[in-house]
Scaffold this active site. Sequence first.
Site, mmCIF file in Angstrom:
data_model
loop_
_atom_site.group_PDB
_atom_site.id
_atom_site.type_symbol
_atom_site.label_atom_id
_atom_site.label_comp_id
_atom_site.label_asym_id
_atom_site.label_seq_id
_atom_site.Cartn_x
_atom_site.Cartn_y
_atom_site.Cartn_z
ATOM 1 N N SER A 137 -27.255 -51.489 96.448
ATOM 2 C CA SER A 137 -26.269 -50.746 95.676
ATOM 3 C C SER A 137 -25.493 -51.680 94.749
ATOM 4 O O SER A 137 -24.967 -52.708 95.193
ATOM 5 C CB SER A 137 -25.319 -50.053 96.672
ATOM 6 O OG SER A 137 -24.259 -49.424 96.014
ATOM 7 N N SER A 189 -18.779 -46.114 83.771
ATOM 8 C CA SER A 189 -17.839 -45.350 82.957
ATOM 9 C C SER A 189 -16.478 -46.000 82.780
ATOM 10 O O SER A 189 -15.704 -45.578 81.942
ATOM 11 C CB SER A 189 -17.637 -43.980 83.568
ATOM 12 O OG SER A 189 -16.871 -44.097 84.744
ATOM 13 N N THR A 245 -24.416 -34.967 85.907
ATOM 14 C CA THR A 245 -23.372 -33.954 86.074
ATOM 15 C C THR A 245 -23.507 -32.919 84.953
ATOM 16 O O THR A 245 -24.051 -33.208 83.889
ATOM 17 C CB THR A 245 -21.964 -34.558 86.027
ATOM 18 O OG1 THR A 245 -21.006 -33.525 86.287
ATOM 19 C CG2 THR A 245 -21.641 -35.140 84.659
ATOM 20 N N LYS A 248 -19.387 -33.090 82.488
ATOM 21 C CA LYS A 248 -18.866 -34.029 81.492
ATOM 22 C C LYS A 248 -19.433 -33.648 80.124
ATOM 23 O O LYS A 248 -18.995 -32.656 79.562
ATOM 24 C CB LYS A 248 -19.118 -35.455 81.972
ATOM 25 C CG LYS A 248 -18.208 -35.743 83.184
ATOM 26 C CD LYS A 248 -18.405 -37.047 83.902
ATOM 27 C CE LYS A 248 -17.473 -37.109 85.120
ATOM 28 N NZ LYS A 248 -17.714 -38.233 86.011
ATOM 29 N N THR A 277 -23.587 -24.157 101.324
ATOM 30 C CA THR A 277 -22.467 -23.924 100.419
ATOM 31 C C THR A 277 -22.877 -22.873 99.383
ATOM 32 O O THR A 277 -24.051 -22.785 99.007
ATOM 33 C CB THR A 277 -22.027 -25.254 99.749
ATOM 34 O OG1 THR A 277 -20.821 -25.043 99.033
ATOM 35 C CG2 THR A 277 -23.079 -25.803 98.804
ATOM 36 N N THR A 278 -21.907 -22.081 98.968
ATOM 37 C CA THR A 278 -22.170 -21.042 97.970
ATOM 38 C C THR A 278 -22.669 -21.686 96.677
ATOM 39 O O THR A 278 -22.104 -22.688 96.239
ATOM 40 C CB THR A 278 -20.877 -20.249 97.705
ATOM 41 O OG1 THR A 278 -20.444 -19.691 98.944
ATOM 42 C CG2 THR A 278 -21.097 -19.144 96.688
#
Length: 404
Positions: A137, A189, A245, A248, A277-278
């Site tokens: 990482s 970022s 994502t 953004k 999850t929905t």
Amino acid sequence: MNYEHIFEQAIERLHSEGRYRVFIDILRNKGAYPNARCFAGHNGPKPITVWCSNDYLSMGQHPKVIEAMEEALHDVGAGSGGTRNIGGNTHYHIELEQELADLHGKEGALLFTSGYVSNDATLSTLAKLLPGCVIFSDELNHASMIAGIRNSGCEKKVWRHNDLEHLEELLAATDPNLPKLVAFESVYSMDGDIAPIHAICDLAEKYNALTYIDEVHAVGMYGPRGGGITDRDEAAHRINIIEGTLGKAFGVMGGYIAADQKVIDCIRSYAPGFIFTTSLSPVLVAGVLASVKHLKSSSAEREAQQHSAATLKQMFRDAGLPVMNSTTHIVPLMVGDPVKAKKISDILLAEYGAYVQPINFPTVPRGTERLRFTPGPTHTEAMMRSLTDALVEIWERLEMRLAA
Ligand SMILES: *Cc1c(COP(=O)(O)O)cnc(C)c1O
């Protein structure tokens, strides 16, 4: 046990370090971004200019996006009504996954409720499916990747930011028979620099490791179709899993991964953060679909944003402001002190109507607190000139150093 006292002390620690976070109360003006209203005082909303939004290309206000969302709302209603497995798998979700798979040249894609969830759910699940997996990482990886890696329970080896020699050293020192995963971002970022993607892939191939890239700050903005830096650098086929994502540059909300169908099927079937999850509201998904399709065929927004970023960097540099060495659309000014960063931000908002949030620990390391500007296609040169003049005045007022 005095619980209240413990909570008070925790908050007090933040105040004493100057990094207690204050959220500002704003409304953006549709069709007039970067203009917005701020509800800080008691005299009604005050007009401000937003300089720190991650809606980098103003797609959150694009007429095609708004129209698609209105249409979906009136066609199918507000929410999805369930998880993907139980009632919440709409035609919009399926179409968007196909669109995203195509964007990255992958067999499949999978939607999540946010980029954070996509990183956490995918990394933790992937590594659990690979017994003994070691995850490599980059030290500046986002909190959501760190959470996923931690939740996988795997051994983690952190390499110094973008340092290929260090990465190779760690790979070479690991048992060749163990499964390996190299996890990194394309655009970092907070600094605005870019990973050497091809060189990282060379190492991953040499040591037979899987690759995982977070393209959150690049999708929509780089490459001829907005597929990110892997699109621009023609590296997507060398990466096993691309994560992005929808909140953004695409301007709406949600997250996703794109990968081979088998990987997608595994994450779809094993990741609790996907399963229980929905699903995203079809209204949001319809908006994203319009945004992704538009940015696949239009480069005007990307080009205008790059032009704005280059202009603002140059103005800052010419004024002697400590602009960091960013090679992307991110324009960070180094302050190096949380109290000063907050002070500058407060003065900008109160006296100049310019909104930029101070960035402090743990988002960036202590001692590197900064202001991070994200000019977009609709920030004018006149706005940038006023901002630069304001910053110079504040820098002098606070007796901070300007370069000659
Ligand atoms: C913002 C961010 C995320 C999370 O994406 P959301 O859609 O906002 O949850 C993931 N990775 C990086 C690098 C980010 O900056």
